[in-house]
Design a protein around this motif. Sequence first.
Motif, PDB file in Angstrom:
ATOM      1  N   ALA A 274       0.821  -1.209   0.000  1.00 48.21           N
ATOM      2  CA  ALA A 274       0.000   0.000   0.000  1.00 48.21           C
ATOM      3  C   ALA A 274       0.853   1.257   0.000  1.00 48.21           C
ATOM      4  N   ASN A 275       0.336   2.280  -0.675  1.00 46.07           N
ATOM      5  CA  ASN A 275       0.915   3.614  -0.621  1.00 46.07           C
ATOM      6  C   ASN A 275      -0.176   4.546  -0.094  1.00 46.07           C
ATOM      7  N   PRO A 276      -0.195   4.799   1.232  1.00 46.28           N
ATOM      8  CA  PRO A 276      -1.262   5.618   1.815  1.00 46.28           C
ATOM      9  C   PRO A 276      -1.318   7.023   1.234  1.00 46.28           C
ATOM     10  N   GLU A 277      -0.184   7.582   0.885  1.00 37.62           N
ATOM     11  CA  GLU A 277      -0.148   8.945   0.355  1.00 37.62           C
ATOM     12  C   GLU A 277      -0.949   9.055  -0.933  1.00 37.62           C
ATOM     13  N   HIS A 278      -0.861   8.035  -1.776  1.00 34.22           N
ATOM     14  CA  HIS A 278      -1.532   8.082  -3.070  1.00 34.22           C
ATOM     15  C   HIS A 278      -2.837   7.292  -3.087  1.00 34.22           C
ATOM     16  N   GLY A 279      -3.177   6.627  -1.977  1.00 30.25           N
ATOM     17  CA  GLY A 279      -4.429   5.884  -1.903  1.00 30.25           C
ATOM     18  C   GLY A 279      -4.484   4.698  -2.833  1.00 30.25           C
ATOM     19  N   GLN A 280      -3.352   4.033  -2.992  1.00 33.49           N
ATOM     20  CA  GLN A 280      -3.275   2.884  -3.894  1.00 33.49           C
ATOM     21  C   GLN A 280      -2.836   1.625  -3.137  1.00 33.49           C
ATOM     22  N   VAL A 281      -3.410   0.490  -3.549  1.00 34.94           N
ATOM     23  CA  VAL A 281      -3.082  -0.803  -2.946  1.00 34.94           C
ATOM     24  C   VAL A 281      -2.840  -1.810  -4.063  1.00 34.94           C
ATOM     25  N   LEU A 282      -1.863  -2.672  -3.863  1.00 36.54           N
ATOM     26  CA  LEU A 282      -1.593  -3.757  -4.807  1.00 36.54           C
ATOM     27  C   LEU A 282      -1.818  -5.086  -4.091  1.00 36.54           C
ATOM     28  N   LEU A 283      -2.759  -5.873  -4.615  1.00 35.58           N
ATOM     29  CA  LEU A 283      -2.987  -7.232  -4.111  1.00 35.58           C
ATOM     30  C   LEU A 283      -2.057  -8.177  -4.861  1.00 35.58           C
ATOM     31  N   THR A 284      -1.382  -9.079  -4.157  1.00 29.79           N
ATOM     32  CA  THR A 284      -0.451  -9.981  -4.833  1.00 29.79           C
ATOM     33  C   THR A 284      -0.606 -11.415  -4.329  1.00 29.79           C
ATOM     34  N   ALA A 285      -0.273 -12.346  -5.224  1.00 30.00           N
ATOM     35  CA  ALA A 285      -0.275 -13.770  -4.882  1.00 30.00           C
ATOM     36  C   ALA A 285       0.939 -14.427  -5.527  1.00 30.00           C
ATOM     37  N   VAL A 286       1.601 -15.293  -4.775  1.00 26.67           N
ATOM     38  CA  VAL A 286       2.718 -16.088  -5.276  1.00 26.67           C
ATOM     39  C   VAL A 286       2.417 -17.551  -4.982  1.00 26.67           C
ATOM     40  N   PHE A 287       2.597 -18.417  -5.991  1.00 24.23           N
ATOM     41  CA  PHE A 287       2.368 -19.847  -5.789  1.00 24.23           C
ATOM     42  C   PHE A 287       2.941 -20.605  -6.979  1.00 24.23           C
ATOM     43  N   ASP A 288       3.009 -21.914  -6.847  1.00 24.53           N
ATOM     44  CA  ASP A 288       3.539 -22.779  -7.906  1.00 24.53           C
ATOM     45  C   ASP A 288       2.406 -23.150  -8.860  1.00 24.53           C
ATOM     46  N   ASN A 289       2.538 -22.818 -10.133  1.00 24.42           N
ATOM     47  CA  ASN A 289       1.488 -23.170 -11.097  1.00 24.42           C
ATOM     48  C   ASN A 289       1.318 -24.684 -11.232  1.00 24.42           C
ATOM     49  N   LEU A 290       2.348 -25.460 -10.865  1.00 28.49           N
ATOM     50  CA  LEU A 290       2.234 -26.922 -10.882  1.00 28.49           C
ATOM     51  C   LEU A 290       1.842 -27.479  -9.514  1.00 28.49           C
ATOM     52  N   GLY A 291       1.819 -26.620  -8.486  1.00 24.63           N
ATOM     53  CA  GLY A 291       1.467 -27.034  -7.130  1.00 24.63           C
ATOM     54  C   GLY A 291       0.039 -26.639  -6.810  1.00 24.63           C
ATOM     55  N   LYS A 292      -0.110 -25.539  -6.046  1.00 26.47           N
ATOM     56  CA  LYS A 292      -1.450 -25.062  -5.709  1.00 26.47           C
ATOM     57  C   LYS A 292      -2.230 -24.688  -6.970  1.00 26.47           C
ATOM     58  N   GLY A 293      -1.518 -24.431  -8.066  1.00 21.68           N
ATOM     59  CA  GLY A 293      -2.185 -24.102  -9.317  1.00 21.68           C
ATOM     60  C   GLY A 293      -2.585 -25.296 -10.157  1.00 21.68           C
ATOM     61  N   ALA A 294      -2.272 -26.528  -9.713  1.00 15.09           N
ATOM     62  CA  ALA A 294      -2.618 -27.700 -10.539  1.00 15.09           C
ATOM     63  C   ALA A 294      -2.566 -28.988  -9.715  1.00 15.09           C
ATOM     64  N   SER A 295      -1.428 -29.690  -9.747  1.00 12.62           N
ATOM     65  CA  SER A 295      -1.364 -31.028  -9.158  1.00 12.62           C
ATOM     66  C   SER A 295      -1.490 -31.014  -7.640  1.00 12.62           C
ATOM     67  N   GLY A 296      -0.895 -30.027  -6.982  1.00 13.00           N
ATOM     68  CA  GLY A 296      -1.014 -29.946  -5.528  1.00 13.00           C
ATOM     69  C   GLY A 296      -2.452 -29.769  -5.101  1.00 13.00           C
TER      70      GLY A 296
END
Length: 311
Positions: A274-296
Amino acid sequence: MHTPLVFIDGDQGTTGLQIHARLQGRRDLRLLTLPDAERKHPQRRREAINAADIALLCLPDEAAREAVATLDNPAVRVIDASSAHRTTAGWVYGLPELDEQQAERIAQATRVSNPGCYPTGAIALLRPLIRDGLLPADYPLSIHAISGYSGGGRAAVERHEAHAGQAAPALQLYGLELAHKHVPEIQLHAGLSARPMFLPGYAAYRQGIVLSIPLQLRLLPGRPSAEQLQASLERHYQGARHVQVMPLHQHGPATPLDPQALNDSNDLRLALYANPEHGQVLLTAVFDNLGKGASGAAVQNLDLMLAAMAG
């Protein structure tokens, strides 16, 4: 005591190979796979899927639909890793963390559609905020995600690795017609009333995804703070075994996100910047496309079904 028989249809593809590897050595199930000479034989596949307690479909969409159509045995339970049934009525969406009851729905279901890799991260970030009224269902969303080249399937992996990566660009964006097949899935299961923009890309590493969604706080009802958005995610995923909600980042330099940080796991890491001064937020996700994204994820859903059968 009956040991459940699990059939992997399409076990030579990227997802199928990973599922097979994750199930090796398990004593609570029996694995049924067809020899190479029989893998594409319609009658042998039909016999195998109807003999199974649980069938895992790791096939192209049309082949997955054809496999389901061959089912004569009503006792067979199906987990479909393709995108063929992700928005189909009667199929349970295989994201156990979707809400408080989803894991139990999956455990009891006869038809489960495994989530797509990109939708897993997008839905995990958006659904709690929409449910809590912090994000309007018609917000003009833009979702950007970069995956390792294994997201393109076995052919993409072989094509890239045959040339030791020299023939592949460092980064390539695709889906530029803004009609990627994952968009309806994201819209439905995140609870959106308006179609989001989705721009994916492949980079020159094998596996792992980093996904991001920017928000302008001034456009949100009541102008919620980054802390309120953070609290919503923390409440939703409290106690979730495979989802980590990182502390809110809004002061000082942020550590760059590594898309490969969770490779070979079934974990999903969510973080807000987040950047409170500019009122902006970035939502992010990190994961394995072969793990939680598929076979996992498929194995996680399988385990829910097996536990229900054993209990």
